[in-house]
Design a protein around this motif. Sequence first.
Motif, PDB file in Angstrom:
ATOM      1  N   ASP A  32      30.005  60.996  53.497  1.00  0.00           N
ATOM      2  CA  ASP A  32      29.257  62.084  52.874  1.00  0.00           C
ATOM      3  C   ASP A  32      29.689  63.439  53.427  1.00  0.00           C
ATOM      4  O   ASP A  32      29.787  64.410  52.688  1.00  0.00           O
ATOM      5  N   ARG A  33      29.935  63.486  54.730  1.00  0.00           N
ATOM      6  CA  ARG A  33      30.420  64.739  55.325  1.00  0.00           C
ATOM      7  C   ARG A  33      31.713  65.188  54.646  1.00  0.00           C
ATOM      8  O   ARG A  33      31.881  66.348  54.294  1.00  0.00           O
ATOM      9  N   GLN A  34      32.650  64.252  54.500  1.00  0.00           N
ATOM     10  CA  GLN A  34      33.939  64.570  53.883  1.00  0.00           C
ATOM     11  C   GLN A  34      33.761  65.002  52.431  1.00  0.00           C
ATOM     12  O   GLN A  34      34.385  65.952  51.972  1.00  0.00           O
ATOM     13  N   PHE A  35      32.908  64.294  51.718  1.00  0.00           N
ATOM     14  CA  PHE A  35      32.669  64.601  50.311  1.00  0.00           C
ATOM     15  C   PHE A  35      32.043  65.992  50.169  1.00  0.00           C
ATOM     16  O   PHE A  35      32.440  66.785  49.333  1.00  0.00           O
ATOM     17  N   PHE A  36      31.077  66.286  51.047  1.00  0.00           N
ATOM     18  CA  PHE A  36      30.404  67.590  51.025  1.00  0.00           C
ATOM     19  C   PHE A  36      31.394  68.717  51.307  1.00  0.00           C
ATOM     20  O   PHE A  36      31.387  69.748  50.642  1.00  0.00           O
ATOM     21  N   GLU A  37      32.259  68.503  52.291  1.00  0.00           N
ATOM     22  CA  GLU A  37      33.248  69.525  52.652  1.00  0.00           C
ATOM     23  C   GLU A  37      34.280  69.752  51.548  1.00  0.00           C
ATOM     24  O   GLU A  37      34.729  70.870  51.323  1.00  0.00           O
ATOM     25  N   CYS A  38      34.643  68.696  50.842  1.00  0.00           N
ATOM     26  CA  CYS A  38      35.681  68.842  49.821  1.00  0.00           C
ATOM     27  C   CYS A  38      35.143  69.443  48.529  1.00  0.00           C
ATOM     28  O   CYS A  38      35.927  69.865  47.682  1.00  0.00           O
ATOM     29  N   MET A  39      33.816  69.525  48.369  1.00  0.00           N
ATOM     30  CA  MET A  39      33.259  70.112  47.148  1.00  0.00           C
ATOM     31  C   MET A  39      33.864  71.479  46.872  1.00  0.00           C
ATOM     32  O   MET A  39      34.380  71.726  45.788  1.00  0.00           O
ATOM     33  N   ASN A  40      33.766  72.359  47.844  1.00  0.00           N
ATOM     34  CA  ASN A  40      34.246  73.729  47.667  1.00  0.00           C
ATOM     35  C   ASN A  40      35.747  73.821  47.917  1.00  0.00           C
ATOM     36  O   ASN A  40      36.477  74.453  47.154  1.00  0.00           O
ATOM     37  N   GLN A  41      36.213  73.153  48.984  1.00  0.00           N
ATOM     38  CA  GLN A  41      37.624  73.258  49.370  1.00  0.00           C
ATOM     39  C   GLN A  41      38.568  72.698  48.304  1.00  0.00           C
ATOM     40  O   GLN A  41      39.562  73.322  47.964  1.00  0.00           O
ATOM     41  N   ASN A  42      38.255  71.528  47.802  1.00  0.00           N
ATOM     42  CA  ASN A  42      39.170  70.851  46.869  1.00  0.00           C
ATOM     43  C   ASN A  42      38.809  71.052  45.399  1.00  0.00           C
ATOM     44  O   ASN A  42      39.681  70.980  44.537  1.00  0.00           O
ATOM     45  N   TRP A  43      37.521  71.244  45.121  1.00  0.00           N
ATOM     46  CA  TRP A  43      37.080  71.290  43.732  1.00  0.00           C
ATOM     47  C   TRP A  43      36.515  72.650  43.323  1.00  0.00           C
ATOM     48  O   TRP A  43      36.177  72.857  42.163  1.00  0.00           O
ATOM     49  N   GLY A  44      36.355  73.549  44.284  1.00  0.00           N
ATOM     50  CA  GLY A  44      35.849  74.883  43.964  1.00  0.00           C
ATOM     51  C   GLY A  44      34.396  74.898  43.541  1.00  0.00           C
ATOM     52  O   GLY A  44      33.952  75.802  42.845  1.00  0.00           O
ATOM     53  N   ILE A  45      33.642  73.888  43.975  1.00  0.00           N
ATOM     54  CA  ILE A  45      32.220  73.809  43.626  1.00  0.00           C
ATOM     55  C   ILE A  45      31.403  74.192  44.849  1.00  0.00           C
ATOM     56  O   ILE A  45      31.465  73.517  45.876  1.00  0.00           O
ATOM     57  N   LYS A  46      30.661  75.285  44.744  1.00  0.00           N
ATOM     58  CA  LYS A  46      29.819  75.716  45.861  1.00  0.00           C
ATOM     59  C   LYS A  46      28.561  74.857  45.884  1.00  0.00           C
ATOM     60  O   LYS A  46      27.872  74.727  44.870  1.00  0.00           O
ATOM     61  N   PRO A  47      28.273  74.262  47.051  1.00  0.00           N
ATOM     62  CA  PRO A  47      27.067  73.429  47.152  1.00  0.00           C
ATOM     63  C   PRO A  47      25.809  74.239  46.850  1.00  0.00           C
ATOM     64  O   PRO A  47      25.658  75.373  47.289  1.00  0.00           O
TER      65      PRO A  47
END
Length: 159
Positions: A32-47
């Motif tokens: 979940d940590r990795q998925f949360f971090e990649c939201m913005n970094q890899n997909w450009g989606i701000k949590p």
Amino acid sequence: MRSLGVKEARLDELTFLGDLSACSHGGFVDEDRQFFECMNQNWGIKPRIEHYGCMADLFSRAGLLDEAFSLVQNMPMKPNDAVWQDVAAVRQKMIKLGVRKPPGRSWVQINGVLLDYVGGDSAHKHASLIYKMLGEITMQAMREGYNPDLSELFLGMKE
């Protein structure tokens, strides 16, 4: 998604929310940590606040209350009741069950001998040496710009 062979799929906020929620209930902290971090970094989606709520719930369920609290305090938006509710509910449950966070355990090497100690243990036979060395290390780190967070230093201590 990629494991299913769907390479062209575009993940969105709801996809991430579903994954974070599932991982929270499954106890998959690292994933979940990795998925949360990649939201913005890899997909450009701000949590959004809902994503932070899932992460707070995950950390709380895993007993990582300090991490949950820190996450909520450092969110880029003001936390709402739902976010704090998850953290508070787990803390209350832990208090009722008598669950306590174990004290920190550290190691320090003095004159080539590795010593271990538990945070706050003044009865250790080498406590004075250990705390002297930690003081020296802390002072050196502060000279180089380290600013310790002492906000939780006295939490949990009886008056």
